[in-house]
Write a protein that holds these residues in place. Sequence first.
Motif, PDB file in Angstrom:
ATOM      1  N   THR A   1      49.697  29.478  74.385  1.00 26.06           N
ATOM      2  CA  THR A   1      50.621  30.559  74.080  1.00 26.06           C
ATOM      3  C   THR A   1      51.166  30.387  72.663  1.00 26.06           C
ATOM      4  OG1 THR A   1      52.519  29.317  74.908  1.00 26.06           O
ATOM      5  CG2 THR A   1      51.341  30.664  76.514  1.00 26.06           C
ATOM      6  N   ASP A   2      51.946  31.357  72.225  1.00 27.45           N
ATOM      7  CA  ASP A   2      52.595  31.242  70.919  1.00 27.45           C
ATOM      8  C   ASP A   2      53.559  30.059  70.894  1.00 27.45           C
ATOM      9  OD1 ASP A   2      51.237  33.456  69.984  1.00 27.45           O
ATOM     10  OD2 ASP A   2      52.876  34.852  70.429  1.00 27.45           O
ATOM     11  N   VAL A   3      54.192  29.797  72.020  1.00 24.67           N
ATOM     12  CA  VAL A   3      55.107  28.655  72.108  1.00 24.67           C
ATOM     13  C   VAL A   3      54.344  27.348  71.936  1.00 24.67           C
ATOM     14  CG1 VAL A   3      56.699  27.426  73.627  1.00 24.67           C
ATOM     15  CG2 VAL A   3      56.738  29.914  73.552  1.00 24.67           C
ATOM     16  N   ALA A   4      53.184  27.230  72.566  1.00 27.36           N
ATOM     17  CA  ALA A   4      52.354  26.031  72.424  1.00 27.36           C
ATOM     18  C   ALA A   4      51.932  25.838  70.975  1.00 27.36           C
ATOM     19  CB  ALA A   4      51.119  26.137  73.320  1.00 27.36           C
ATOM     20  N   GLU A   5      51.576  26.929  70.301  1.00 24.83           N
ATOM     21  CA  GLU A   5      51.181  26.859  68.898  1.00 24.83           C
ATOM     22  C   GLU A   5      52.346  26.400  68.017  1.00 24.83           C
ATOM     23  OE1 GLU A   5      49.716  29.859  65.362  1.00 24.83           O
ATOM     24  OE2 GLU A   5      49.335  30.423  67.436  1.00 24.83           O
ATOM     25  N   THR A   6      53.529  26.910  68.282  1.00 29.31           N
ATOM     26  CA  THR A   6      54.711  26.516  67.514  1.00 29.31           C
ATOM     27  C   THR A   6      55.017  25.041  67.700  1.00 29.31           C
ATOM     28  OG1 THR A   6      55.606  28.747  67.711  1.00 29.31           O
ATOM     29  CG2 THR A   6      57.160  26.995  67.139  1.00 29.31           C
TER      30      THR A   6
ATOM     31  N   THR B   1      36.643  26.387  76.520  1.00 25.01           N
ATOM     32  CA  THR B   1      37.174  27.722  76.762  1.00 25.01           C
ATOM     33  C   THR B   1      38.494  27.949  76.032  1.00 25.01           C
ATOM     34  OG1 THR B   1      38.366  27.035  78.756  1.00 25.01           O
ATOM     35  CG2 THR B   1      36.111  27.828  79.048  1.00 25.01           C
ATOM     36  N   LEU B   2      39.061  26.915  75.465  1.00 21.40           N
ATOM     37  CA  LEU B   2      40.336  27.027  74.754  1.00 21.40           C
ATOM     38  C   LEU B   2      40.093  27.580  73.354  1.00 21.40           C
ATOM     39  CD1 LEU B   2      43.362  26.452  74.713  1.00 21.40           C
ATOM     40  CD2 LEU B   2      42.843  24.165  73.913  1.00 21.40           C
ATOM     41  N   GLN B   3      40.802  28.645  73.043  1.00 22.40           N
ATOM     42  CA  GLN B   3      40.672  29.223  71.713  1.00 22.40           C
ATOM     43  C   GLN B   3      41.346  28.300  70.697  1.00 22.40           C
ATOM     44  OE1 GLN B   3      42.533  33.009  71.263  1.00 22.40           O
ATOM     45  NE2 GLN B   3      41.750  33.318  69.211  1.00 22.40           N
ATOM     46  N   LYS B   4      40.598  27.873  69.704  1.00 24.95           N
ATOM     47  CA  LYS B   4      41.120  26.944  68.696  1.00 24.95           C
ATOM     48  C   LYS B   4      41.720  27.750  67.543  1.00 24.95           C
ATOM     49  CE  LYS B   4      37.919  23.434  70.127  1.00 24.95           C
ATOM     50  NZ  LYS B   4      36.867  22.513  69.807  1.00 24.95           N
ATOM     51  N   ALA B   5      42.847  28.385  67.816  1.00 25.97           N
ATOM     52  CA  ALA B   5      43.463  29.286  66.848  1.00 25.97           C
ATOM     53  C   ALA B   5      44.467  28.595  65.943  1.00 25.97           C
ATOM     54  CB  ALA B   5      44.156  30.424  67.589  1.00 25.97           C
ATOM     55  N   ILE B   6      44.835  27.375  66.264  1.00 27.86           N
ATOM     56  CA  ILE B   6      45.855  26.687  65.475  1.00 27.86           C
ATOM     57  C   ILE B   6      45.172  25.947  64.328  1.00 27.86           C
ATOM     58  CG2 ILE B   6      47.727  25.006  65.524  1.00 27.86           C
ATOM     59  CD1 ILE B   6      47.833  25.509  68.576  1.00 27.86           C
TER      60      ILE B   6
END
Length: 75
Positions: A17-22, A44-49
């Motif tokens: 989530t956005d919280v996890a990214e923060t 399957t995890l999106q590596k967006a960070i």
Amino acid sequence: MDFKKLVSLNIAIIGNTDVAETYARAFTSAGHEVHIACSPRPDTLQKAIPDVFGKIHYTTIPEAAAVADFIILAT
């Protein structure tokens, strides 16, 4: 005067989530290792960070829990 010694922790963040990214950005910028998991399969995890500090690891939930000094649920 006593000085605190900086300790690097292994932190598991469960969630994508956005919280996890923060949390991941804040902890890696402070010098900690972050293990992110939200599925039994890490592919399957999106590596967006963006891993600016080279301290973000994508893994499974059991593996993240096994290496973590503490776990954050950010679902």
